[in-house]
Design a protein around this motif. Structure first.
Motif, PDB file in Angstrom:
ATOM      1  N   ASP A 215       1.374   6.274   9.475  1.00 24.65           N
ATOM      2  CA  ASP A 215       1.082   5.437   8.309  1.00 24.65           C
ATOM      3  C   ASP A 215       2.318   5.200   7.453  1.00 24.65           C
ATOM      4  N   TRP A 216       3.358   5.996   7.678  1.00 23.92           N
ATOM      5  CA  TRP A 216       4.597   5.844   6.916  1.00 23.92           C
ATOM      6  C   TRP A 216       5.491   4.743   7.502  1.00 23.92           C
ATOM      7  N   SER A 247      -1.487  12.237   7.608  1.00 25.11           N
ATOM      8  CA  SER A 247      -1.329  11.008   6.829  1.00 25.11           C
ATOM      9  C   SER A 247      -0.523  11.347   5.579  1.00 25.11           C
ATOM     10  N   HIS A 248      -0.251  10.344   4.753  1.00 24.54           N
ATOM     11  CA  HIS A 248       0.605  10.539   3.584  1.00 24.54           C
ATOM     12  C   HIS A 248       0.002   9.847   2.370  1.00 24.54           C
ATOM     13  N   ASP A 249       0.029  10.570   1.238  1.00 21.30           N
ATOM     14  CA  ASP A 249      -0.394   9.927  -0.002  1.00 21.30           C
ATOM     15  C   ASP A 249       0.808   9.476  -0.821  1.00 21.30           C
ATOM     16  N   GLY A 251       3.735   7.469  -1.933  1.00 20.52           N
ATOM     17  CA  GLY A 251       4.390   6.189  -1.648  1.00 20.52           C
ATOM     18  C   GLY A 251       3.705   5.338  -0.602  1.00 20.52           C
ATOM     19  N   GLN A 252       2.441   5.612  -0.297  1.00 15.28           N
ATOM     20  CA  GLN A 252       1.746   4.872   0.755  1.00 15.28           C
ATOM     21  C   GLN A 252       0.410   4.319   0.235  1.00 15.28           C
ATOM     22  N   PRO A 253       0.444   3.262  -0.569  1.00 11.59           N
ATOM     23  CA  PRO A 253      -0.818   2.712  -1.089  1.00 11.59           C
ATOM     24  C   PRO A 253      -1.719   2.169   0.017  1.00 11.59           C
ATOM     25  N   ASN A 254      -1.129   1.678   1.117  1.00 12.35           N
ATOM     26  CA  ASN A 254      -1.962   1.155   2.198  1.00 12.35           C
ATOM     27  C   ASN A 254      -2.749   2.264   2.902  1.00 12.35           C
ATOM     28  N   THR A 255      -2.234   3.461   2.850  1.00 15.42           N
ATOM     29  CA  THR A 255      -2.971   4.589   3.432  1.00 15.42           C
ATOM     30  C   THR A 255      -4.268   4.827   2.670  1.00 15.42           C
TER      31      THR A 255
END
Length: 282
Positions: A215-216, A247-249, A251-255
């Motif tokens: 996701d990054w 997954s990443h929270d 800097g990843q608004p699309n996640t």
């Protein structure tokens, strides 16, 4: 003039002589008897082997107390890539993020889902309020190093010790000194046996993953919509019972948007749970 004729011994003298002779014989016989009865005065005799004494009955054997089974890591360098149960663990890295983390927490809270947050030390220092919210919502805490160095495992042992300890200190400063931190994730998943051992010495199991939707990575996506679709499809295609999903929270608004779609789909098919507070190694 008298002739030199010796007088015969008197009868008394003869009696004395006979008595002395008898006494000498008796003494010799008594000495022989005494020496025969006294081992210390006998000639040495070769020892006679005695039969071995019967051995005492053997004490009943006592089985040792069985130890709890230790589950070996099933990922790189001994890290854990799966949960070891049917539960699926959602893990979110690199936060806390002041914008995305609160949105993700709201989604998880709405569906009563617990996840695992792998947090970077200096961001924990800067946003202890978000760490407290993560903990208050019942999510599992994970150490993701102090500053996310991808070559962390190559640093000297003194630095590794400081890095992991300092990150844990910042987490506990936010949520309480007695809160256990049972998990560590190396930046980029770059585990080595030495790094895994260091984490273990501080009470932490190392966690990897078996599902990575990347996701990054945005380079190959035409737009945000394409990126979100790719993340959703990747998770749906690869997740299995026991998966640890990366997954990443931060800097990843699309996640966050992707998980708005994924959470109901996942919850219908799997048990979703934060990693257990006692660790994965048993």
């Amino acid at each position: 003039m008298r002739l030199g004729i010796k007088k015969p011994p008197s009868a008394g003298l003869l009696v004395v002589a006979v008595l002395l002779l008898l006494l000498g014989t008796t003494a010799r016989d008594s000495d022989r008897v005494t020496r025969a009865a006294n081992p210390a005065t006998r000639a040495p005799v070769a020892p006679v082997a005695l039969p071995a004494a019967p051995s005492p009955s053997a004490a009943p054997s006592v089985s040792p107390t069985p130890s709890l089974p230790v589950r070996p890591g099933d990922g790189v360098a001994g890290a854990f890539a799966t949960t070891g149960t049917s539960a699926v663990a959602l893990t979110f890295d690199d936060g806390p993020d002041p914008i995305n983390t609160p949105k993700l927490l709201a989604l998880l809270r709405q569906r009563h889902i617990h996840a695992t947050f792998c947090m970077v030390g200096f961001r924990v220092r800067d946003r202890p309020d978000l760490v407290r919210q993560i903990y208050a919502d019942g999510h599992t805490l994970c150490n993701h190093s102090w500053q996310h160095l991808l070559d962390l495992a190559k640093r000297d042992p003194a630095y590794l010790d400081w890095d992991l300890r300092h990150t844990n200190d910042m987490i506990r400063a936010a949520v309480g000194a007695d809160v256990p931190i049972r998990y560590f994730r190396a930046p980029g998943g770059n585990f080595t046996p030495e790094l895994v051992a260091k984490a273990k010495s501080l009470g932490m199991d190392s966690i990897s993953w078996d599902v990575d939707p990347r996701d990054w990575e945005h380079t190959h996506d035409a737009n945000a919509s394409a990126h979100i679709s790719r993340v959703v499809n990747a998770v749906q295609h690869h997740v299995r019972p026991g998966s640890i999903v990366l997954s990443h929270d931060n800097g990843q608004p699309n996640t966050i948007t992707a998980y708005d779609q994924l959470l109901p789909w996942l919850q219908e098919r799997f048990t979703l749970a934060g990693l257990p507070p006692e660790g994965l190694s048993g």
